[in-house]
Design a protein around this motif. Structure first.
Motif, PDB file in Angstrom:
ATOM      1  N   LEU A   9      42.456 -23.056  26.433  1.00 49.56           N
ATOM      2  CA  LEU A   9      42.265 -24.497  26.268  1.00 49.56           C
ATOM      3  C   LEU A   9      40.924 -24.738  25.590  1.00 49.56           C
ATOM      4  O   LEU A   9      39.891 -24.195  26.018  1.00 49.56           O
ATOM      5  CB  LEU A   9      42.291 -25.195  27.631  1.00 49.56           C
ATOM      6  N   PHE A  10      40.945 -25.538  24.513  1.00 45.90           N
ATOM      7  CA  PHE A  10      39.714 -25.858  23.809  1.00 45.90           C
ATOM      8  C   PHE A  10      38.808 -26.704  24.710  1.00 45.90           C
ATOM      9  O   PHE A  10      39.276 -27.421  25.587  1.00 45.90           O
ATOM     10  CB  PHE A  10      40.024 -26.579  22.503  1.00 45.90           C
ATOM     11  N   ALA A  11      37.515 -26.632  24.459  1.00 46.89           N
ATOM     12  CA  ALA A  11      36.514 -27.216  25.354  1.00 46.89           C
ATOM     13  C   ALA A  11      36.728 -28.705  25.606  1.00 46.89           C
ATOM     14  O   ALA A  11      36.518 -29.197  26.721  1.00 46.89           O
ATOM     15  CB  ALA A  11      35.107 -26.968  24.803  1.00 46.89           C
ATOM     16  N   ASP A  12      37.130 -29.450  24.582  1.00 49.09           N
ATOM     17  CA  ASP A  12      37.322 -30.892  24.782  1.00 49.09           C
ATOM     18  C   ASP A  12      38.707 -31.242  25.320  1.00 49.09           C
ATOM     19  O   ASP A  12      39.088 -32.412  25.399  1.00 49.09           O
ATOM     20  CB  ASP A  12      37.050 -31.645  23.485  1.00 49.09           C
ATOM     21  N   GLN A  13      39.474 -30.217  25.690  1.00 51.34           N
ATOM     22  CA  GLN A  13      40.802 -30.374  26.290  1.00 51.34           C
ATOM     23  C   GLN A  13      41.765 -31.131  25.391  1.00 51.34           C
ATOM     24  O   GLN A  13      42.704 -31.770  25.856  1.00 51.34           O
ATOM     25  CB  GLN A  13      40.694 -31.072  27.651  1.00 51.34           C
ATOM     26  N   SER A  14      41.562 -31.021  24.086  1.00 48.64           N
ATOM     27  CA  SER A  14      42.428 -31.714  23.139  1.00 48.64           C
ATOM     28  C   SER A  14      43.532 -30.815  22.606  1.00 48.64           C
ATOM     29  O   SER A  14      44.538 -31.307  22.080  1.00 48.64           O
ATOM     30  CB  SER A  14      41.603 -32.225  21.961  1.00 48.64           C
ATOM     31  N   THR A  15      43.335 -29.502  22.725  1.00 47.52           N
ATOM     32  CA  THR A  15      44.256 -28.558  22.092  1.00 47.52           C
ATOM     33  C   THR A  15      44.445 -27.344  22.992  1.00 47.52           C
ATOM     34  O   THR A  15      43.470 -26.800  23.521  1.00 47.52           O
ATOM     35  CB  THR A  15      43.704 -28.092  20.732  1.00 47.52           C
ATOM     36  N   ARG A  16      45.699 -26.954  23.156  1.00 45.70           N
ATOM     37  CA  ARG A  16      45.979 -25.706  23.869  1.00 45.70           C
ATOM     38  C   ARG A  16      46.456 -24.656  22.883  1.00 45.70           C
ATOM     39  O   ARG A  16      47.121 -24.973  21.873  1.00 45.70           O
ATOM     40  CB  ARG A  16      47.018 -25.915  24.968  1.00 45.70           C
ATOM     41  N   ALA A  17      46.111 -23.424  23.162  1.00 44.13           N
ATOM     42  CA  ALA A  17      46.576 -22.290  22.373  1.00 44.13           C
ATOM     43  C   ALA A  17      47.269 -21.309  23.311  1.00 44.13           C
ATOM     44  O   ALA A  17      46.791 -21.072  24.431  1.00 44.13           O
ATOM     45  CB  ALA A  17      45.408 -21.613  21.657  1.00 44.13           C
ATOM     46  N   GLN A  18      48.391 -20.777  22.870  1.00 46.43           N
ATOM     47  CA  GLN A  18      49.127 -19.784  23.655  1.00 46.43           C
ATOM     48  C   GLN A  18      49.577 -18.673  22.718  1.00 46.43           C
ATOM     49  O   GLN A  18      49.955 -18.929  21.569  1.00 46.43           O
ATOM     50  CB  GLN A  18      50.330 -20.418  24.361  1.00 46.43           C
ATOM     51  N   ILE A  19      49.543 -17.459  23.217  1.00 45.68           N
ATOM     52  CA  ILE A  19      49.937 -16.324  22.399  1.00 45.68           C
ATOM     53  C   ILE A  19      50.736 -15.342  23.252  1.00 45.68           C
ATOM     54  O   ILE A  19      50.415 -15.119  24.425  1.00 45.68           O
ATOM     55  CB  ILE A  19      48.705 -15.644  21.759  1.00 45.68           C
ATOM     56  N   VAL A  20      51.802 -14.817  22.683  1.00 46.52           N
ATOM     57  CA  VAL A  20      52.630 -13.841  23.389  1.00 46.52           C
ATOM     58  C   VAL A  20      52.860 -12.652  22.487  1.00 46.52           C
ATOM     59  O   VAL A  20      52.991 -12.780  21.268  1.00 46.52           O
ATOM     60  CB  VAL A  20      53.981 -14.465  23.818  1.00 46.52           C
ATOM     61  N   HIS A  21      52.892 -11.480  23.109  1.00 45.35           N
ATOM     62  CA  HIS A  21      53.111 -10.227  22.382  1.00 45.35           C
ATOM     63  C   HIS A  21      54.031  -9.375  23.234  1.00 45.35           C
ATOM     64  O   HIS A  21      53.673  -8.989  24.349  1.00 45.35           O
ATOM     65  CB  HIS A  21      51.769  -9.527  22.142  1.00 45.35           C
ATOM     66  N   LEU A  22      55.233  -9.104  22.740  1.00 49.20           N
ATOM     67  CA  LEU A  22      56.244  -8.376  23.503  1.00 49.20           C
ATOM     68  C   LEU A  22      56.601  -7.061  22.813  1.00 49.20           C
ATOM     69  O   LEU A  22      56.908  -7.052  21.619  1.00 49.20           O
ATOM     70  CB  LEU A  22      57.508  -9.219  23.670  1.00 49.20           C
ATOM     71  N   GLU A  23      56.562  -6.000  23.560  1.00 44.45           N
ATOM     72  CA  GLU A  23      56.942  -4.699  23.017  1.00 44.45           C
ATOM     73  C   GLU A  23      57.995  -4.035  23.895  1.00 44.45           C
ATOM     74  O   GLU A  23      59.139  -3.855  23.474  1.00 44.45           O
ATOM     75  CB  GLU A  23      55.707  -3.799  22.888  1.00 44.45           C
ATOM     76  N   GLN A  24      57.634  -3.672  25.127  1.00 46.95           N
ATOM     77  CA  GLN A  24      58.599  -3.028  26.004  1.00 46.95           C
ATOM     78  C   GLN A  24      59.783  -3.941  26.293  1.00 46.95           C
ATOM     79  O   GLN A  24      60.941  -3.506  26.267  1.00 46.95           O
ATOM     80  CB  GLN A  24      57.935  -2.599  27.308  1.00 46.95           C
ATOM     81  N   ALA A  25      59.513  -5.197  26.584  1.00 47.85           N
ATOM     82  CA  ALA A  25      60.594  -6.140  26.877  1.00 47.85           C
ATOM     83  C   ALA A  25      61.526  -6.294  25.678  1.00 47.85           C
ATOM     84  O   ALA A  25      62.748  -6.360  25.830  1.00 47.85           O
ATOM     85  CB  ALA A  25      60.014  -7.498  27.270  1.00 47.85           C
TER      86      ALA A  25
END
Length: 303
Positions: A9-25
């Motif tokens: 979450l960015f400091a001013d709570q204006s933007t969220r970032a999410q990242i996923v990386h799947l290999e075994q699944a």
């Protein structure tokens, strides 16, 4: 560490970032399913997207992303639960050749009849949250564009995704603008969002696939003050089992099973979702009706 969803979450709570990386699944998902590369990669992108979106579920249940097509692909569907269990599959039309350079539109929407569906399915319906289904035309050249259009028009949320998949792994990055809250102006909110979007747009496909989450986030947003949340593990999980298949075969009845065995040496059943094969010979089938046990209704994911 792979097979995780990480949130920031960015400091001013204006933007969220999410990242996923799947290999075994992802490898487990492909173990019993064999698709042309262009279809496999579309499925992988939708898998990554489902995890990114399910990471924000506020209920106990599942997010289902489904694309119905009028081309070589009849159905492409992914399910991700609030526990981060995923499963996915593709249904192909018979006698419809798959071009090696097939795209989302040519594989799913050549006649313009394709549809994109989002289903929110709580495990138990309540007055606070009931099952939801949203259906929209299949607009966009990529899985990411389809989802962005849906989120903007149906959910009124500025959302941008970058998705990638190959035979080894699938991955995705999500940026989402959060409406202004107390103490933060609209101008400040927009400034952070536009800056994050500009930085996110520099990400390359190979970076998504090859870099771990922390390294990529640092490379993109090293000047930003980000709040980091506890990562969530993701796993491939399909509820099919030999017991479920046995129960389904018992429901067919001994006479029909014996007729099937008279026509073929074994009965072969595979799961619609994971493709896992189950084989029953004459001895296996006979044992079904010797010790029936407590049977339960068959699983509709099997055929």
């Amino acid at each position: 560490m792979t097979d995780i969803l990480k949130k920031y979450l960015f400091a001013d709570q204006s933007t969220r970032a999410q990242i996923v990386h799947l290999e075994q699944a992802w490898q487990m998902g492909l173990e019993h399913q064999h698709y042309p590369a262009c279809i496999r990669d579309l499925l992988g992108e939708l898998v990554a997207a489902s995890v990114l979106l399910a990471g924000n579920l506020k209920f106990d249940g599942s997010l289902i992303l489904q694309i119905q097509g009028d081309g070589p692909i009849a159905l492409l569907v992914v399910e991700c639960t609030s526990d981060m269990d995923i499963r996915a599959t593709v249904s192909l039309r018979e006698n419809h050749p798959v071009p090696q350079t097939g795209t989302l539109q040519t594989l799913l929407n050549p006649q313009g009849q394709g549809r994109f569906t989002v289903v929110l399915a709580p495990r138990q319906s309540s007055k606070d949250f009931r099952p939801y289904q949203g259906v929209v035309p299949l607009e966009g050249e990529t899985v990411a564009e389809v989802l962005q259009t849906y989120m903007r028009t149906s959910e009124q949320l500025d959302t941008h995704l970058w998705l990638a998949a190959d035979e080894n792994r699938c991955a995705g990055l999500l940026l989402q603008r959060i409406p202004p809250q107390g103490g933060h102006s609209l101008a400040q909110n927009l400034d952070t969002w536009e800056r994050a979007l500009a930085l996110g747009s520099t990400v390359q496909t190979q970076e998504l696939l090859q870099l771990d989450s922390d390294t990529l986030i640092h490379r993109l947003f090293w000047e930003e003050d980000l709040q980091v949340f506890e990562p969530q593990s993701v796993r491939w999980h399909c509820p099919c089992s030999r017991q479920r298949v046995s129960n389904m075969l018992r429901m067919l009845g001994q006479a029909e099973i014996e007729q099937m065995l008279a026509e073929q040496d074994t009965i072969n059943v595979s799961c619609n979702f994971c493709g896992k094969p189950y084989q029953y010979d004459a001895i296996d089938c006979a044992s079904l009706f010797v010790d029936k046990g407590d049977t339960q209704p068959g699983d509709d994911t099997l055929h």
